[in-house]
Scaffold this active site. Structure first.
Site, PDB file in Angstrom:
ATOM      1  N   ARG A   1     -17.071 -11.753 -53.762  1.00 56.50           N
ATOM      2  CA  ARG A   1     -16.730 -10.718 -54.758  1.00 56.50           C
ATOM      3  C   ARG A   1     -17.251 -11.036 -56.153  1.00 56.50           C
ATOM      4  NH1 ARG A   1     -10.571  -8.971 -53.787  1.00 56.50           N
ATOM      5  NH2 ARG A   1     -11.087  -7.537 -55.466  1.00 56.50           N
TER       6      ARG A   1
ATOM      7  N   LYS B   1     -12.082 -22.086 -37.830  1.00 54.44           N
ATOM      8  CA  LYS B   1     -10.664 -22.188 -37.525  1.00 54.44           C
ATOM      9  C   LYS B   1      -9.863 -21.945 -38.806  1.00 54.44           C
ATOM     10  CE  LYS B   1      -9.705 -27.146 -37.986  1.00 54.44           C
ATOM     11  NZ  LYS B   1      -8.537 -27.277 -38.796  1.00 54.44           N
TER      12      LYS B   1
ATOM     13  N   HIS C   1     -15.431 -28.151 -36.059  1.00 58.30           N
ATOM     14  CA  HIS C   1     -16.471 -29.123 -36.364  1.00 58.30           C
ATOM     15  C   HIS C   1     -16.289 -30.441 -35.626  1.00 58.30           C
ATOM     16  CE1 HIS C   1     -13.382 -30.527 -39.135  1.00 58.30           C
ATOM     17  NE2 HIS C   1     -13.974 -31.691 -39.035  1.00 58.30           N
TER      18      HIS C   1
ATOM     19  N   GLU D   1      -4.222 -39.878 -39.248  1.00 56.94           N
ATOM     20  CA  GLU D   1      -4.874 -39.949 -40.569  1.00 56.94           C
ATOM     21  C   GLU D   1      -3.993 -40.794 -41.472  1.00 56.94           C
ATOM     22  OE1 GLU D   1      -6.737 -35.809 -41.678  1.00 56.94           O
ATOM     23  OE2 GLU D   1      -4.798 -35.521 -40.731  1.00 56.94           O
TER      24      GLU D   1
ATOM     25  N   HIS E   1      -8.282 -29.796 -32.625  1.00 54.90           N
ATOM     26  CA  HIS E   1      -8.902 -31.096 -32.376  1.00 54.90           C
ATOM     27  C   HIS E   1      -8.271 -31.840 -31.185  1.00 54.90           C
ATOM     28  CE1 HIS E   1     -10.662 -30.183 -36.075  1.00 54.90           C
ATOM     29  NE2 HIS E   1      -9.981 -30.947 -36.897  1.00 54.90           N
TER      30      HIS E   1
END
Lengths: 511, 361
Positions: free
Chosen positions: A64, A171, A201, A239, A263
């Site tokens: 935009r 996603k 990915h 993580e 994942h």
């Protein structure tokens, strides 16, 4: 004369020469966003520099904010320079960026598409993009259905003059089973499944693809990859970071939607799937879907027993005190969003009957680790004395996806000496570091596959729905109960998670 | 790449195979007593001389990241009357694996003088790691005889040569063509051919769009500008184009500037290929392909840059262009490309045969 004797592939029929994508134009919706700058353009630039982009290629950013082509190019170049710390070739950028354009427009309005269609027609003329179109939806997911509808209404679901049209969806693929079905149905109203590229990915990562290589390029693993030999499987996607600046996003998502649905389910599929007959889109994805179909659905009682969630509170990670989730930016101080999920799943098929798959994903774990541990049954009988085998544990084959990609096998070996003492020894095979060459970025690989028309590493509609349908009962049960267990940052999840395998007489391994 | 080199220098005199294996294992041991894992994907035997040995060692270390191997560097002097054998060992341990783990590649350097230098296979054979492919590299332009007469060639699954490493390029190309003509010859690669991959890919890309593919049948004239030491590449390039496009060799003549003019008979008439030497840093400087309508296709490399520009022209108007990285073309990179391949390279062999055929006209 006999000009027809020369086939178009005459110069290309050579295994040294890489397959070249056809000419085409890639339209990026939401082009002013982060993904375009950080991932898409750098990946396309690298492909251009490495001679993998055809001369007749164009990128059209659509968003935009008003901007000229030149301003858009400058912004992208600045971001690339920053990322590469000066490692951008002027000549390559100059040549690549001549094919980058920008259109300001509201992706909700039909007139934007009229303009876009006209512009792409001009590019066909001027840059020879030959009517081939790729639409990359990197805008807010809430706009996906509208963009697809507008593209369809404008007749852009087909390429021009016999060219192709492909659509790429980032996603999340919906928020739950119903919204995923709606999204898929909405896209499929205008695009056929073979035109749709749902991108996760994770599948573009070399290390994830190596799971397939390990399983299916080696004859020694498959014969024991089943319930006769395997006691249970553990999959961990951990993580060490918290939600950082993504608090607002994470409040809506949670670990289940952010990691488990995509994942973790993909890793489960790659671990449990049957050998595909070929490494092509339909064969591979068909086998993955069969796994998702075979995962036992949980009823309410089963969710109580087999699903655990948790949320990190203040704690210590790698020598640093870190805030709890509720203290993070843009997070509700009374939030019950999960930052950790552990599940006990069963894949009800001939290969895996009765073998539990303990899977977990979480933030602020002690370290970053993605791994699959396959624990085999203990030897049925040990001829050695009990005293001599106290230190012996069942064989475990660990596939480490990241970091330190490789395989470890725990085997029993004799301790040197006059007695017969047997201990477990970990044998590490770091195949990831045997080849030190940098693996290509996941987006680079996936964008090339998109241009080559190979959807093997993209997600099919029934995969997204299959994954959601497994998690649906868990989401429903959790939405009805406000209680969430906590775990200190820097630990492997709440105590309740430990109970999952312990109830079966097993335990989580420490990655 | 992070790594360290550890070595037992030459001078140990003759060592047995078992001593060499033990020596390499000792070198892989870390200070803390742990053992660096040995990762190997191939055996590489290099037959070289004293002067090149250092450069070869550097290339092997560089390549160890991508092709961890056991390398046997053979420096032979059969002219020397007295038998002498000196063996040096080194390992190059890469430490990127994290978790403090090393992965090591090994180099055994064998200096051999006198009669044993005529029987290098008796030294190389026992040191090969079993079950892994064997590559045999001659960096200095030597070309082995047929495997029937050359025990080293018989050990190898692939022989890597360099037809550009000697002055007599044309003689070198003929000798390689003879070598590949023997049925028992293993796969043969040529660094000069490896260097052409990028250029061939760029030329193929020019004709990739369907509407341009038909131009392949209309080629009338090709100009190749090359640096004087890259004559082999220019000849192989011409051989490649003509064999892929079905041009029959008609004649070859020498030009005043030292170049060559080759004439082929193409599907729609004669095709002239002019090879012109050019004082340039770039091995290949420019390829221009003229069609009998108004199209010209061009790939060129500027003197100072490692980028290449491809362009399509209609008359004088540029209708398409792009600039790309040519990628590294040093010996290590070219050898790396050869090590990637197993099996015969039929496209190379066809290009080589065609190049030799036209030179004989």
């Amino acid at each position: 004369m006999a000009q027809t004797q020369i086939t178009p592939e005459a110069l290309r029929d050579d295994r040294r020469l890489p397959k070249a994508p056809e000419p085409g134009a890639m339209v990026i919706f939401g082009a002013s966003g982060d993904l375009t700058r950080r991932k898409l353009i750098p990946a396309l630039y690298d492909l251009a520099a490495q001679r993998r982009l055809p001369m007749e290629f164009a990128v059209v950013g659509l968003s935009r904010s008003p901007m000229s082509h030149e301003e858009f190019r400058d912004r992208l170049r600045d971001a690339l320079e920053e990322q590469r710390d000066g490692g951008v070739s002027d000549d390559v950028w100059e040549s690549f960026s001549k094919g980058i354009f920008y259109l300001a427009g509201d992706s909700r309005k039909p007139e934007t598409y009229e303009e876009l269609r006209g512009f792409l027609g001009e590019l066909d003329e001027e840059r020879g993009t030959q009517g081939n179109r790729m639409f990359y939806l990197s805008s807010s997911p809430s706009l996906f259905p509208t963009i697809v509808e507008r593209l369809g209404e404008a007749g852009m679901n087909q390429g021009e003059g016999g060219g192709y049209a492909r659509i790429v969806i980032e996603k999340p693929f919906g928020r739950d089973l119903m919204s995923a079905r709606e999204l898929n149905a909405g896209i499929q109203r205008y695009f056929e499944e073979r035109q749709i590229y749902r991108i996760d990915h994770y599948l573009g990562k070399e290390t994830v693809q190596n799971i397939l290589a390990l399983r299916f390029a080696n004859g020694i693993f498959e014969p024991i990859w089943n319930q006769h030999y395997v006691d249970h499987v553990q999959i961990t996607v951990a993580e060490d970071i918290g939600v950082g600046t993504r608090g607002a996003f994470y409040e809506e998502a949670g670990a289940l939607r952010d990691i488990v649905q995509n994942h973790l389910m993909q890793v489960l599929c790659l671990t449990a799937m049957e050998p595909p007959v070929a490494f092509d889109a339909e064969s591979v994805r068909e086998e993955k879907v069969k796994v998702l179909r075979a995962v036992r659905r949980m009823d309410d009682g089963e969710v109580e027993r087999s699903a655990v969630r948790g949320q990190y509170e203040r704690g210590w990670v790698w020598g640093e005190e870190v805030p709890g989730y509720r203290e993070e930016e843009d997070v509700d101080p009374s939030s019950t969003t999960e930052t950790f999920v552990a599940l006990r799943l069963f894949v009800d098929n001939w290969r895996w009957a009765g073998v539990p798959f303990y899977v977990r994903a979480g933030k602020r774990m002690p370290k970053k680790a993605t791994e699959i541990a396959v624990q085999f049954h203990a030897a049925p009988h040990t001829p050695f004395s009990r005293n001599g085998t106290e230190g012996l544990e069942p064989n475990v084959l660990v596939i480490r996806v990241q970091p330190d990609e490789g395989v470890s096998l725990k085997i029993g070996a004799k301790v040197p000496g006059s007695g017969f003492e047997v201990r477990s020894v970990n044998m590490d095979l770091l195949y990831g570091s045997a080849f030190l060459e940098e693996a290509p970025d996941a987006y680079q690989r996936l964008l090339l596959d998109l241009m080559l028309g190979d959807p093997t590493l993209f997600i099919r509609a029934d995969e997204t729905e299959g994954a959601w349908s497994i998690l649906e009962p868990v989401m429903k049960h959790w939405s009805e109960s406000g209680e969430i267990p906590f775990y200190p940052a820097g630990t492997w999840g709440p105590e309740e998670a430990d109970e999952l395998p312990e109830r079966d007489g097993r335990g989580w391994r420490r990655p | 790449m992070i790594g360290e080199s550890r070595a037992i220098p030459e001078g140990g005199g003759a060592m047995s195979v078992a001593e060499i294996e033990r020596g390499l294992a000792r070198l892989r041991a870390n200070d803390d007593g742990t053992l660096g894992a040995r990762a190997s994907v191939l055996n590489l035997i290099v037959v070289t001389d004293e002067e090149s040995a250092e450069g070869v060692a550097r290339i092997i270390n560089e390549l160890s990241g991508r092709y961890p191997s056991r390398a046997l560097v053979m420096i032979a002097d059969p002219e020397e009357g007295r038998t002498n054998l000196e063996i040096g060992l080194s390992v190059f341990c890469n430490t990127r694996g994290g978790a403090g783990t090393n992965v090591c590649a090994e180099v055994v350097t064998i200096h051999v003088e006198g009669p044993p230098a005529e029987h290098l296979e008796s030294l190389a054979g026992p040191l090969l790691i079993p079950d892994l492919p064997v590559f045999l590299w001659y960096p200095n332009g030597d070309i082995p005889a047929s495997p029937r007469c050359d025990g080293m060639a018989a050990l190898a699954g692939r022989i890597v040569l360099d037809t550009g490493a000697v002055e007599d390029t044309e003689g070198s190309l003929r000798a390689v063509a003879e070598l590949v003509s023997y049925e028992e010859t293993p796969a043969v690669g040529d660094l000069q051919w490896a260097a052409l991959s990028t250029w061939r890919s760029l030329v193929a890309d020019l004709f990739a769009p369907p509407e341009r593919a038909c131009e392949l049948g209309k080629i009338r004239r090709v100009e190749v500008q090359y640096a004087p030491d890259a004559r082999s590449r220019a000849l192989l390039f011409s051989g490649w184009l003509s064999s892929c496009l079905g041009w029959r060799p008609e004649s070859a003549s020498r030009a005043e500037n030292g170049g060559r003019e080759l004439v082929f008979s193409g599907p729609s008439g004669p095709v002239t290929v002019r090879l012109t030497p050019n004082e340039s840093d770039a091995a290949l400087r420019r390829v221009r392909i003229f069609c009998d309508d108004e199209y010209t296709f061009e790939v060129s490399r500027s003197r100072e840059s490692t980028d290449a520009r491809s362009a399509v022209l209609r008359g004088d108007e540029v209708v398409g262009e792009r600039t790309v990285h040519l990628g590294p073309s040093d010996t290590g990179a070219l050898l790396g490309e050869e090590l990637r391949l197993v099996g015969r390279d039929e496209v190379y062999e066809a290009a080589l045969r065609r190049a030799v055929e036209i030179l004989g006209r």
